[in-house]
Motif scaffolding. Structure first.
Motif, PDB file in Angstrom:
ATOM      1  N   ASP A 118       0.012  -5.781  -3.056  1.00  7.38           N
ATOM      2  CA  ASP A 118      -0.027  -6.252  -4.434  1.00  7.38           C
ATOM      3  C   ASP A 118       1.358  -6.615  -4.956  1.00  7.38           C
ATOM      4  O   ASP A 118       1.479  -7.356  -5.932  1.00  7.38           O
ATOM      5  CB  ASP A 118      -0.633  -5.171  -5.339  1.00  7.38           C
ATOM      6  N   VAL A 119       2.378  -6.050  -4.343  1.00 10.06           N
ATOM      7  CA  VAL A 119       3.772  -6.275  -4.740  1.00 10.06           C
ATOM      8  C   VAL A 119       4.612  -6.466  -3.488  1.00 10.06           C
ATOM      9  O   VAL A 119       4.413  -5.767  -2.493  1.00 10.06           O
ATOM     10  CB  VAL A 119       4.330  -5.065  -5.535  1.00 10.06           C
ATOM     11  N   VAL A 120       5.549  -7.403  -3.541  1.00 12.33           N
ATOM     12  CA  VAL A 120       6.593  -7.471  -2.523  1.00 12.33           C
ATOM     13  C   VAL A 120       7.914  -7.226  -3.240  1.00 12.33           C
ATOM     14  O   VAL A 120       8.177  -7.788  -4.313  1.00 12.33           O
ATOM     15  CB  VAL A 120       6.609  -8.814  -1.759  1.00 12.33           C
ATOM     16  N   TYR A 121       8.725  -6.350  -2.641  1.00  9.91           N
ATOM     17  CA  TYR A 121      10.015  -5.984  -3.231  1.00  9.91           C
ATOM     18  C   TYR A 121      11.119  -6.196  -2.208  1.00  9.91           C
ATOM     19  O   TYR A 121      11.033  -5.707  -1.080  1.00  9.91           O
ATOM     20  CB  TYR A 121       9.995  -4.525  -3.675  1.00  9.91           C
ATOM     21  N   HIS A 126      24.503  -6.519   1.086  1.00 11.11           N
ATOM     22  CA  HIS A 126      25.058  -7.843   1.364  1.00 11.11           C
ATOM     23  C   HIS A 126      24.398  -8.542   2.552  1.00 11.11           C
ATOM     24  O   HIS A 126      24.385  -9.773   2.622  1.00 11.11           O
ATOM     25  CB  HIS A 126      26.569  -7.738   1.578  1.00 11.11           C
ATOM     26  N   GLY A 127      23.851  -7.777   3.471  1.00 12.87           N
ATOM     27  CA  GLY A 127      23.190  -8.397   4.621  1.00 12.87           C
ATOM     28  C   GLY A 127      22.099  -9.362   4.222  1.00 12.87           C
ATOM     29  O   GLY A 127      21.831 -10.353   4.927  1.00 12.87           O
ATOM     30  N   ALA A 128      21.476  -9.115   3.078  1.00  6.09           N
ATOM     31  CA  ALA A 128      20.385  -9.976   2.606  1.00  6.09           C
ATOM     32  C   ALA A 128      20.844 -11.401   2.320  1.00  6.09           C
ATOM     33  O   ALA A 128      20.037 -12.337   2.328  1.00  6.09           O
ATOM     34  CB  ALA A 128      19.759  -9.376   1.347  1.00  6.09           C
ATOM     35  N   MET A 129      22.147 -11.587   2.084  1.00  3.65           N
ATOM     36  CA  MET A 129      22.652 -12.932   1.811  1.00  3.65           C
ATOM     37  C   MET A 129      22.504 -13.831   3.028  1.00  3.65           C
ATOM     38  O   MET A 129      22.524 -15.066   2.899  1.00  3.65           O
ATOM     39  CB  MET A 129      24.118 -12.867   1.376  1.00  3.65           C
ATOM     40  N   TRP A 130      22.344 -13.235   4.189  1.00  4.22           N
ATOM     41  CA  TRP A 130      22.143 -13.999   5.409  1.00  4.22           C
ATOM     42  C   TRP A 130      20.646 -14.076   5.767  1.00  4.22           C
ATOM     43  O   TRP A 130      20.040 -15.122   5.642  1.00  4.22           O
ATOM     44  CB  TRP A 130      22.926 -13.377   6.574  1.00  4.22           C
ATOM     45  N   ASP A 131      20.074 -12.955   6.191  1.00  2.79           N
ATOM     46  CA  ASP A 131      18.726 -13.057   6.774  1.00  2.79           C
ATOM     47  C   ASP A 131      17.614 -13.256   5.750  1.00  2.79           C
ATOM     48  O   ASP A 131      16.573 -13.818   6.090  1.00  2.79           O
ATOM     49  CB  ASP A 131      18.422 -11.873   7.700  1.00  2.79           C
ATOM     50  N   ALA A 140       8.109 -18.911   3.041  1.00  3.73           N
ATOM     51  CA  ALA A 140       6.734 -19.418   2.975  1.00  3.73           C
ATOM     52  C   ALA A 140       5.759 -18.310   2.593  1.00  3.73           C
ATOM     53  O   ALA A 140       4.846 -18.520   1.782  1.00  3.73           O
ATOM     54  CB  ALA A 140       6.338 -20.025   4.322  1.00  3.73           C
ATOM     55  N   LYS A 141       5.946 -17.140   3.168  1.00  3.53           N
ATOM     56  CA  LYS A 141       5.061 -16.016   2.857  1.00  3.53           C
ATOM     57  C   LYS A 141       5.230 -15.577   1.402  1.00  3.53           C
ATOM     58  O   LYS A 141       4.252 -15.219   0.726  1.00  3.53           O
ATOM     59  CB  LYS A 141       5.344 -14.847   3.811  1.00  3.53           C
ATOM     60  N   THR A 142       6.467 -15.625   0.931  1.00  4.27           N
ATOM     61  CA  THR A 142       6.723 -15.247  -0.464  1.00  4.27           C
ATOM     62  C   THR A 142       6.087 -16.245  -1.424  1.00  4.27           C
ATOM     63  O   THR A 142       5.512 -15.860  -2.451  1.00  4.27           O
ATOM     64  CB  THR A 142       8.237 -15.153  -0.722  1.00  4.27           C
ATOM     65  N   ALA A 143       6.169 -17.527  -1.094  1.00  2.00           N
ATOM     66  CA  ALA A 143       5.545 -18.549  -1.932  1.00  2.00           C
ATOM     67  C   ALA A 143       4.037 -18.346  -2.000  1.00  2.00           C
ATOM     68  O   ALA A 143       3.431 -18.393  -3.086  1.00  2.00           O
ATOM     69  CB  ALA A 143       5.868 -19.937  -1.390  1.00  2.00           C
ATOM     70  N   GLY A 158      19.126  -8.639  -2.866  1.00  3.65           N
ATOM     71  CA  GLY A 158      17.762  -8.909  -2.438  1.00  3.65           C
ATOM     72  C   GLY A 158      17.219 -10.174  -3.070  1.00  3.65           C
ATOM     73  O   GLY A 158      16.317 -10.824  -2.526  1.00  3.65           O
ATOM     74  N   VAL A 159      17.788 -10.561  -4.222  1.00  7.41           N
ATOM     75  CA  VAL A 159      17.366 -11.778  -4.907  1.00  7.41           C
ATOM     76  C   VAL A 159      17.671 -13.010  -4.062  1.00  7.41           C
ATOM     77  O   VAL A 159      17.090 -14.077  -4.266  1.00  7.41           O
ATOM     78  CB  VAL A 159      18.046 -11.866  -6.293  1.00  7.41           C
ATOM     79  N   ALA A 160      18.548 -12.880  -3.060  1.00  9.16           N
ATOM     80  CA  ALA A 160      18.846 -13.999  -2.160  1.00  9.16           C
ATOM     81  C   ALA A 160      17.589 -14.502  -1.471  1.00  9.16           C
ATOM     82  O   ALA A 160      17.520 -15.671  -1.068  1.00  9.16           O
ATOM     83  CB  ALA A 160      19.879 -13.575  -1.118  1.00  9.16           C
ATOM     84  N   ALA A 161      16.587 -13.648  -1.323  1.00  8.65           N
ATOM     85  CA  ALA A 161      15.326 -14.050  -0.693  1.00  8.65           C
ATOM     86  C   ALA A 161      14.617 -15.133  -1.480  1.00  8.65           C
ATOM     87  O   ALA A 161      13.829 -15.908  -0.926  1.00  8.65           O
ATOM     88  CB  ALA A 161      14.413 -12.836  -0.542  1.00  8.65           C
TER      89      ALA A 161
END
Length: 255
Positions: A118-121, A126-131, A140-143, A158-161
């Protein structure tokens, strides 16, 4: 009953009585461990951005799964374990072998059925800025998840996602939305302004996010735009989790 053991929220009790599926949260953490500068200390997950969110949803009796883009062992950024940044709640989780085992062999984003959540978080570090930013499958899955009427939440890096997530009409998910994320000014305070691969704050603005930040550097700041909830920094993780839980309840109730 979950209510008797974990004091689940009223929405979970209602779902149990009606025989409905229990709410479930997908937490995504970064696999990436290196800055582009070989002399820089490793990066990775900022632990409190996981633990504070986890604490809120566990107290509400909500089931959670922790996954990562590639799966496998998750590296915790050593800076997030420092004396001045690791609070008692995070320290308790850090010293809990059962909890830390959840980071030893995560499933990948491809190994789970996103339709069951029901939720993705998106937790930060800083690693999130890359992967997070470079993974087209994740975008695509998030969309699909967001367009399915579900709740998307992220904190700090995490907002980089979200910066490359395109909806089915070709627009960015964050275009025209109110939100936040780790500010470029705060990268300087963190001492990594020369190490980050790009200015995330500017990228978010370029994608149309109506970006805002706290008046005081590193102060708590969380923005809710209906099913999109974003937090600016580690100090925002708890409030971001609380607002995400509220939005999950609202969506489930159909209001």
């Amino acid at each position: 009953m979950i209510y008797q053991i974990n004091h689940a929220t009223s929405i979970e009790v209602v779902r149990q009585k009606k025989g409905m599926r229990m709410s479930k949260v997908l937490i995504i953490v970064t696999n990436h461990t290196k800055f582009d500068n070989s002399k820089a200390a490793p990066t990775g997950l900022w632990l409190s951005e996981l633990t504070h969110f986890y604490d809120v949803f566990e107290a509400a009796g909500i089931a959670m799964d922790i996954v990562s883009p590639k799966g496998g062992r998750i590296h915790v950024d050593g800076r997030s374990l420092g004396f001045f940044v690791m609070d008692k709640a995070t320290k308790k989780r850090r010293q809990d072998p059962a909890f830390m085992t959840l980071l030893e062999n995560t499933k990948s984003i491809s190994d789970v059925n996103w339709a069951t959540y029901d939720v993705v978080y998106f937790a930060g570090g800083h690693g999130a800025m890359w992967d997070f930013a470079e993974n087209s499958e994740l975008h695509a899955k998030t969309a699909d998840f967001y367009e399915g009427g579900k709740v998307v939440s992220a904190v700090c890096h995490g907002v980089a996602a979200l910066q490359e997530v395109l909806l089915s009409d070709g627009t960015y998910l964050i275009d025209g939305k109110r939100g936040t994320g780790f500010s470029y000014f705060d990268e300087g305070i963190a001492g990594v302004k020369r190490l980050v691969p790009y200015n995330m704050e500017q990228r978010l603005k370029d994608r149309g996010l109506q970006y805002s930040k706290a008046m005081i550097p590193l102060a708590q700041h969380t923005v809710v735009d209906e099913r999109l909830i974003t937090g600016q920094n580690p100090n925002s993780a708890t409030v971001t989790a609380e607002r995400t839980l509220e939005e999950m309840k609202r969506v489930a109730s159909g209001t």
